[in-house]
Write an enzyme that holds these catalytic residues in place. Structure first.
Site, PDB file in Angstrom:
ATOM      1  N   CYS A   1       1.243 -42.823   4.209  1.00  0.00           N
ATOM      2  CA  CYS A   1       2.060 -42.261   3.291  1.00  0.00           C
ATOM      3  C   CYS A   1       1.631 -42.938   1.973  1.00  0.00           C
ATOM      4  O   CYS A   1       1.239 -43.863   1.758  1.00  0.00           O
ATOM      5  CB  CYS A   1       3.648 -42.963   3.745  1.00  0.00           C
ATOM      6  SG  CYS A   1       4.535 -42.319   2.499  1.00  0.00           S
TER       7      CYS A   1
ATOM      8  N   PHE B   1       3.047   6.296  14.652  1.00  0.00           N
ATOM      9  CA  PHE B   1       4.665   6.485  14.457  1.00  0.00           C
ATOM     10  C   PHE B   1       5.081   5.448  13.768  1.00  0.00           C
ATOM     11  O   PHE B   1       6.163   4.913  13.764  1.00  0.00           O
ATOM     12  CB  PHE B   1       5.422   6.484  15.856  1.00  0.00           C
ATOM     13  CG  PHE B   1       5.004   7.620  16.829  1.00  0.00           C
ATOM     14  CD1 PHE B   1       4.783   8.738  16.251  1.00  0.00           C
ATOM     15  CD2 PHE B   1       4.856   7.389  18.133  1.00  0.00           C
ATOM     16  CE1 PHE B   1       4.369  10.020  17.134  1.00  0.00           C
ATOM     17  CE2 PHE B   1       4.638   8.473  18.937  1.00  0.00           C
ATOM     18  CZ  PHE B   1       4.317   9.662  18.620  1.00  0.00           C
TER      19      PHE B   1
ATOM     20  N   CYS C   1       3.699   4.819   9.991  1.00  0.00           N
ATOM     21  CA  CYS C   1       3.798   4.692   8.356  1.00  0.00           C
ATOM     22  C   CYS C   1       5.013   4.772   7.615  1.00  0.00           C
ATOM     23  O   CYS C   1       5.799   5.854   8.115  1.00  0.00           O
ATOM     24  CB  CYS C   1       2.653   5.853   8.009  1.00  0.00           C
ATOM     25  SG  CYS C   1       2.594   5.825   6.418  1.00  0.00           S
TER      26      CYS C   1
ATOM     27  N   ASN D   1       0.975  -1.229  -0.009  1.00  0.00           N
ATOM     28  CA  ASN D   1      -0.081  -0.076   0.084  1.00  0.00           C
ATOM     29  C   ASN D   1       0.868   1.274   0.089  1.00  0.00           C
ATOM     30  O   ASN D   1       1.816   1.445   0.744  1.00  0.00           O
ATOM     31  CB  ASN D   1      -0.974  -0.079   1.168  1.00  0.00           C
ATOM     32  CG  ASN D   1      -1.650   1.075   1.467  1.00  0.00           C
ATOM     33  OD1 ASN D   1      -1.862   1.853   0.421  1.00  0.00           O
ATOM     34  ND2 ASN D   1      -2.143   1.480   2.550  1.00  0.00           N
TER      35      ASN D   1
END
Length: 428
Positions: free
Chosen positions: A342, A133, A135, A73
């Site tokens: 398995c 505090f 960004c 962003n």
């Protein structure tokens, strides 16, 4: 039915699920829709001097067919006038008085700027403040956000300025773009923070288009680093929450953020010391109604264990999280292959042979059929085989009884030091 209510430093909400400060909390319309869907609280998209955003803004990282495994962003704080946001906060709080509304704030590191915005925001009835505090892009280049959050002295000073005038609880949101988040967390506490929240987004570049050579996203052919979030960052966020939760100098509640996509993730964060959680990417991916599943899943989890409230799980795993030097060197697990389950894909053998400890043998039974077997004496219990195995239940990690008592690295070093000290004394 379990009680999901929380009280984070005096901020009450009907459940621990808050929307994080981000695009989903950009307007009163969105926050009110979220509350109608069942969210317990919302941290309003960061307020400050309105800025200009760019186009385009978002990018996602897909992995192995999973969409939005990570999200990038480059959008910044609110681009709407403060007066408009304040009006919508007032209207939303009036309509939903029992839901938590927290104002995320970001201004220049100046005392008068903080005083001014705190007073204006509290006048409209918010339940608390979150100081951004964290960004990492755009605002950081202007001396705010992570640029402040990476300097312990600025974290403490700005928190103190806010506490000088704040009448509501103050949460400090921390940046993960730092060597040790506990340093800035301690600074926030020293500045008077009532709580901390973490993590904000991580510096990132989502990708590069190998056809056009443009970054993803790009703005007219140019790109910039953005903030990374989503499921991919959960282990990083969980570690940082745990590190702060086990630090006795960080004695305030924690709001956990980072990659929380469902109720199971929420339980993990609560067990590791978070009082509540904030969510963004999952809501952007699936819409606000995902909170219904989160509430139901968390409630059922507590009910099935006979736990009456969230207090019964908050922080319960913190004491189990320690430093490497405190781990038992004599504890051992080995891999056990269940050949009835398995499918003989041999992924475990390949992984072990090429990149681990070469302790899985390919053998044949009495009928000439292939099967895999672990040589326990050479297995170090690394878990790699069980991690790459595509079939649930095909490989178990089993504890072996140790012939030796528990001993950690720190205890071993202390014992060696004691012996050496005795030898020196005997020579004297």
């Amino acid at each position: 039915m379990a009680d999901l209510r929380i009280d984070l430093a005096g901020i009450k909400s009907p459940n621990p699920f808050w929307l994080a400060s981000a695009p989903p909390t950009n307007s009163g319309y969105q926050v009110q829709r979220a509350f109608e869907a069942g969210w317990g609280g919302a941290v309003w998209k960061t307020l400050g001097d309105p800025i200009l955003n760019v186009s385009s803004r978002f990018a996602a990282v897909s992995f192995n067919g999973q969409k939005v495994a990570g999200f990038n962003n480059i959008e910044l704080i609110t681009d709407r006038p403060l007066e408009v946001n304040l009006k919508e906060i007032y209207e939303t709080k009036k309509r939903f008085p029992n839901h938590a509304i927290i104002a995320s704030l970001m201004v220049e590191p100046k005392q008068e700027k903080w005083h001014e915005i705190v007073k204006r925001v509290e006048d409209v009835g918010v339940d608390g403040l979150e100081l951004n505090f964290g960004c990492p892009h755009g605002m950081a280049e202007r001396g705010m956000g992570a640029a402040s959050g990476q300097v312990p002295e600025l974290v403490e000073k700005q928190t103190y300025w806010v506490k000088e005038v704040a009448q509501t609880p103050v949460i400090v949101k921390l940046t993960p773009n730092i060597t040790d988040i506990t340093v800035t967390a301690e600074s926030a506490v020293q500045g008077g923070a009532d709580a901390i929240s973490m993590i904000n987004t991580i510096n990132s570049l989502a990708g590069v288009d190998i056809d056009s050579w443009n970054t993803i996203p790009h703005v007219a052919g140019k790109g910039a680093h953005g903030g990374y979030c989503g499921p991919a960052v959960k282990p990083i966020a969980l570690n940082m929450v745990a590190e702060c939760a086990r630090n006795p100098r960080i004695n305030v509640p924690i709001s956990g953020i980072g990659g929380i996509s469902n109720w199971r993730d929420t339980v993990e964060f609560l067990l590791m010391g978070a009082t509540g959680v904030q969510i963004c990417t999952a809501a952007m991916h699936h819409g606000f109604r995902i909170v219904e599943d989160m509430i139901e899943g968390l409630s059922n989890y507590l009910d099935e264990r006979g736990i009456a409230s969230l207090d019964g799980i908050i922080g319960k795993s913190v004491e189990r999280y320690s430093d490497w030097g405190n781990l038992d060197l004599n504890y051992k697990v080995v891999a056990k292959i269940n050949n009835d389950v398995c499918i003989n894909c041999n992924k475990c053998h390949i992984a072990c042979e090429d990149t681990s400890h070469q302790c899985i043998d390919m053998l044949k039974d009495g009928h000439g059929n292939d099967f895999l077997q672990v040589r326990e004496e050479d297995c170090v219990g690394c878990n790699l085989c069980s991690i790459v195995c595509p079939v649930d239940g095909a490989i178990d990690m089993v504890e072996l009884r140790s012939e030796h008592p528990p001993m950690t690295w720190n205890e071993r070093q202390a014992a060696i030091g004691s012996v050496q000290s005795c030898e020196v004394d005997s020579i004297k």
